[in-house]
Design an enzyme around this catalytic site. Structure first.
Site, PDB file in Angstrom:
ATOM      1  N   ASN A 257      -4.212   8.722   4.533  1.00 57.81           N
ATOM      2  CA  ASN A 257      -3.026   7.931   4.805  1.00 57.81           C
ATOM      3  C   ASN A 257      -2.754   7.687   6.307  1.00 57.81           C
ATOM      4  O   ASN A 257      -1.709   7.468   6.643  1.00 57.81           O
ATOM      5  CB  ASN A 257      -1.915   8.922   4.283  1.00 57.81           C
ATOM      6  CG  ASN A 257      -1.700   8.555   2.465  1.00 57.81           C
ATOM      7  OD1 ASN A 257      -2.120   7.819   2.238  1.00 57.81           O
ATOM      8  ND2 ASN A 257      -1.230   9.826   2.060  1.00 57.81           N
TER       9      ASN A 257
ATOM     10  N   ARG B 129       0.756  -1.477  -0.047  1.00 58.68           N
ATOM     11  CA  ARG B 129      -0.157  -0.199   0.135  1.00 58.68           C
ATOM     12  C   ARG B 129       0.900   1.505  -0.160  1.00 58.68           C
ATOM     13  O   ARG B 129       0.491   2.270  -0.709  1.00 58.68           O
ATOM     14  CB  ARG B 129      -0.758  -0.005   1.050  1.00 58.68           C
ATOM     15  CG  ARG B 129      -2.036   1.028   0.824  1.00 58.68           C
ATOM     16  CD  ARG B 129      -3.159   0.650   2.427  1.00 58.68           C
ATOM     17  NE  ARG B 129      -4.062   1.989   2.484  1.00 58.68           N
ATOM     18  CZ  ARG B 129      -4.268   2.494   3.480  1.00 58.68           C
ATOM     19  NH1 ARG B 129      -3.803   2.247   4.661  1.00 58.68           N
ATOM     20  NH2 ARG B 129      -5.493   3.211   3.145  1.00 58.68           N
TER      21      ARG B 129
ATOM     22  N   HIS C  61       0.336   4.450  -2.517  1.00 61.04           N
ATOM     23  CA  HIS C  61       0.170   5.713  -2.091  1.00 61.04           C
ATOM     24  C   HIS C  61       1.330   6.691  -2.517  1.00 61.04           C
ATOM     25  O   HIS C  61       0.872   7.943  -2.779  1.00 61.04           O
ATOM     26  CB  HIS C  61      -0.235   5.564  -0.643  1.00 61.04           C
ATOM     27  CG  HIS C  61      -1.516   5.150  -0.251  1.00 61.04           C
ATOM     28  ND1 HIS C  61      -2.347   5.615   0.522  1.00 61.04           N
ATOM     29  CD2 HIS C  61      -2.244   4.138  -0.648  1.00 61.04           C
ATOM     30  CE1 HIS C  61      -3.686   5.303   0.581  1.00 61.04           C
ATOM     31  NE2 HIS C  61      -3.423   4.023   0.087  1.00 61.04           N
ATOM     32  N   ASP C  62       2.552   6.122  -2.622  1.00 66.04           N
ATOM     33  CA  ASP C  62       3.490   6.954  -3.150  1.00 66.04           C
ATOM     34  C   ASP C  62       3.384   7.388  -4.619  1.00 66.04           C
ATOM     35  O   ASP C  62       3.525   8.447  -4.761  1.00 66.04           O
ATOM     36  CB  ASP C  62       4.903   6.421  -2.785  1.00 66.04           C
ATOM     37  CG  ASP C  62       6.046   7.047  -3.023  1.00 66.04           C
ATOM     38  OD1 ASP C  62       5.895   8.482  -2.774  1.00 66.04           O
ATOM     39  OD2 ASP C  62       7.081   6.465  -3.478  1.00 66.04           O
TER      40      ASP C  62
ATOM     41  N   VAL D 200       0.817  10.124  -5.783  1.00 68.75           N
ATOM     42  CA  VAL D 200       0.902  11.495  -5.495  1.00 68.75           C
ATOM     43  C   VAL D 200       2.364  11.941  -5.696  1.00 68.75           C
ATOM     44  O   VAL D 200       3.425  11.502  -5.115  1.00 68.75           O
ATOM     45  CB  VAL D 200       0.795  11.645  -3.920  1.00 68.75           C
ATOM     46  CG1 VAL D 200       0.792  13.211  -3.370  1.00 68.75           C
ATOM     47  CG2 VAL D 200      -0.739  10.800  -3.432  1.00 68.75           C
TER      48      VAL D 200
ATOM     49  N   HIS E 179      -5.968  -5.924  -3.034  1.00 70.70           N
ATOM     50  CA  HIS E 179      -6.913  -6.207  -1.948  1.00 70.70           C
ATOM     51  C   HIS E 179      -7.100  -7.598  -1.380  1.00 70.70           C
ATOM     52  O   HIS E 179      -7.806  -7.902  -0.342  1.00 70.70           O
ATOM     53  CB  HIS E 179      -8.287  -5.703  -2.254  1.00 70.70           C
ATOM     54  CG  HIS E 179      -8.351  -4.017  -2.136  1.00 70.70           C
ATOM     55  ND1 HIS E 179      -9.358  -3.334  -2.673  1.00 70.70           N
ATOM     56  CD2 HIS E 179      -7.165  -3.185  -1.764  1.00 70.70           C
ATOM     57  CE1 HIS E 179      -9.136  -2.039  -2.689  1.00 70.70           C
ATOM     58  NE2 HIS E 179      -7.939  -1.866  -2.138  1.00 70.70           N
ATOM     59  N   THR E 180      -6.475  -8.564  -2.019  1.00 71.01           N
ATOM     60  CA  THR E 180      -6.389  -9.925  -1.586  1.00 71.01           C
ATOM     61  C   THR E 180      -5.715 -10.197  -0.398  1.00 71.01           C
ATOM     62  O   THR E 180      -5.652 -10.882   0.328  1.00 71.01           O
ATOM     63  CB  THR E 180      -5.845 -11.022  -2.778  1.00 71.01           C
ATOM     64  OG1 THR E 180      -5.990 -12.189  -2.251  1.00 71.01           O
ATOM     65  CG2 THR E 180      -4.508 -10.644  -2.774  1.00 71.01           C
TER      66      THR E 180
ATOM     67  N   SER F 274      -8.191 -15.274   3.989  1.00 68.15           N
ATOM     68  CA  SER F 274      -7.061 -15.433   2.937  1.00 68.15           C
ATOM     69  C   SER F 274      -6.116 -14.080   3.002  1.00 68.15           C
ATOM     70  O   SER F 274      -5.556 -13.821   1.756  1.00 68.15           O
ATOM     71  CB  SER F 274      -7.409 -15.878   1.809  1.00 68.15           C
ATOM     72  OG  SER F 274      -6.505 -15.651   0.671  1.00 68.15           O
TER      73      SER F 274
ATOM     74  N   ASP G  73     -10.081  -9.749   2.417  1.00 67.56           N
ATOM     75  CA  ASP G  73     -10.233 -10.960   1.994  1.00 67.56           C
ATOM     76  C   ASP G  73     -10.382 -12.237   3.010  1.00 67.56           C
ATOM     77  O   ASP G  73      -9.403 -12.677   3.409  1.00 67.56           O
ATOM     78  CB  ASP G  73      -9.017 -11.301   0.859  1.00 67.56           C
ATOM     79  CG  ASP G  73      -9.452 -12.620  -0.119  1.00 67.56           C
ATOM     80  OD1 ASP G  73     -10.521 -13.161   0.049  1.00 67.56           O
ATOM     81  OD2 ASP G  73      -8.428 -12.842  -0.909  1.00 67.56           O
TER      82      ASP G  73
ATOM     83  N   SER H  38       7.823  10.541  -1.509  1.00 70.11           N
ATOM     84  CA  SER H  38       7.191  11.741  -0.646  1.00 70.11           C
ATOM     85  C   SER H  38       5.992  11.158   0.350  1.00 70.11           C
ATOM     86  O   SER H  38       6.061  12.118   1.239  1.00 70.11           O
ATOM     87  CB  SER H  38       6.490  12.706  -1.592  1.00 70.11           C
ATOM     88  OG  SER H  38       5.486  12.085  -2.456  1.00 70.11           O
TER      89      SER H  38
ATOM     90  N   ASP I 128      -3.545 -14.372  -3.487  1.00 67.09           N
ATOM     91  CA  ASP I 128      -4.067 -15.179  -4.337  1.00 67.09           C
ATOM     92  C   ASP I 128      -5.217 -14.462  -5.147  1.00 67.09           C
ATOM     93  O   ASP I 128      -5.525 -13.279  -5.308  1.00 67.09           O
ATOM     94  CB  ASP I 128      -4.640 -16.438  -3.746  1.00 67.09           C
ATOM     95  CG  ASP I 128      -5.728 -15.854  -2.447  1.00 67.09           C
ATOM     96  OD1 ASP I 128      -6.241 -15.010  -2.643  1.00 67.09           O
ATOM     97  OD2 ASP I 128      -5.650 -16.900  -1.548  1.00 67.09           O
TER      98      ASP I 128
END
Length: 326
Positions: free
Chosen positions: A97, A65, A69-70, A73, A195-196, A249, A246, A79, A254
């Site tokens: 953040n 993540r 997110h880096d 932006v 998002h797994t 899991s 998820d 940053s 996966d």
């Protein structure tokens, strides 16, 4: 199972060779940038990530993540790591953040690199490498990370708010935001698969359960069968409880995420929104269980995202401390 995973990773490496050869010098980045100046750079990052992962596998999602997110932006310039100052509120203190984590892993890798090769490896590259290692350690794919990024000197909370995709966003907004970073609709569907792994705080989706349009209703895109389960975990106004994105899991990379989305069980409205566009919907349904092609696509999209707005050459700097400009 291990043999199957090794074969999938091998196929991914083969698929990525053409991408590497075709774009190896794009934007001043290349595979093996530190081969002469800091030969052990990538292994030091991997050893650092691996050490923390062995103690707590949930560290992987925050590291992935951080890279996302880096890059969204000001580009992939580190940053997101900068601290706020007396006269500036930095990205890490922007509302989207506030739940970021994993900074301590980046700091540990930077300290080890500064000992081995002072002033050579950028914080931005550490973030990119750590994201790759976090995914592969979670039984996901690996890919060759092009390095040579330099660190930015500017970090703005306002820019983070303006540029980071929201978990509440509609598909049209998500597509526009990804396009603004040079990423396609397919990249949106692929990178959503991140998002797994990981968890989310209840306040990132609880409006779907209690007050979706301000009338005490629920999000019609959410599977009604999942609502009681989520309400049991998240009470109204709860901003501290975390829920697996998820379920069952959340530390294994996966395709189970796509199974959840296809069944209407995606945790965020932005997950459910993938079913509102023909291309992203098709990708979701095609990748319920299609591990090899998802792994290949994820590596390609991560390489592409990792080239967003990079600083190279004499631009930016190589920070001594990732939280502070030199």
């Amino acid at each position: 199972m291990a043999l199957k995973h090794q074969m999938v990773v091998f196929l991914l490496h083969m698929a990525l060779l053409s991408v590497v050869f075709e774009t190896g010098n794009a934007a001043g980045l290349k595979v093996g940038f530190y081969q002469k100046t800091c030969p052990k750079a990538e292994s030091i990052v991997r050893q650092t990530v691996g050490g923390y992962f062995a103690k707590d596998p949930t560290v992987s999602a925050p590291l992935l993540r951080l890279h996302f997110h880096d890059c969204f932006v000001r580009g992939c310039d580190g940053s997101v790591l900068l601290n706020s100052t007396a006269d500036n509120v930095a990205e890490k203190d922007a509302a989207p953040n506030m739940s970021l984590d994993g900074f301590f892993v980046i700091d540990a890798a930077k300290a080890a690199l500064e000992q081995a090769c002072p002033g050579v490896v950028s914080c931005a590259d550490i973030v990119a490498l750590a994201a790759r290692d976090a995914v592969s350690l979670s039984q996901g794919p690996s890919w060759q990370v092009k390095t040579g990024r330099r660190d930015g000197r500017v970090s703005s909370a306002a820019e983070a708010v303006a540029n980071l995709p929201s978990s509440f966003a509609e598909i049209s907004t998500l597509k526009a935001q990804f396009a603004g970073k040079g990423l396609s609709t397919k990249d949106l569907a692929v990178l959503s698969g991140a998002h797994t792994i990981g968890n989310s705080h209840c306040n990132s989706f609880s409006n779907r359960l209690y007050n979706y349009t301000g009338k005490g209703d629920v999000d019609p895109l959410l599977n009604p069968k999942r609502i009681p389960e989520l309400r049991a975990q998240c009470k109204p106004g709860d901003a501290t409880t975390v829920v697996e994105m998820d379920p069952g899991s959340a530390t294994t990379f996966d395709t189970h995420y796509y199974q959840q989305v296809a069944a209407g069980n995606g945790l965020f409205h932005s997950d459910a929104a993938l079913l509102r566009d023909p291309l992203t919907k098709k990708y979701v349904y095609q990748h319920v269980g299609a591990t090899a092609s998802f792994f290949r696509d994820f590596g390609v999209s991560m390489v592409k995202m990792g080239m967003t707005g990079v600083l190279t050459g004499t631009h930016g700097e190589i920070r001594k401390n990732c939280a502070l400009v030199n």
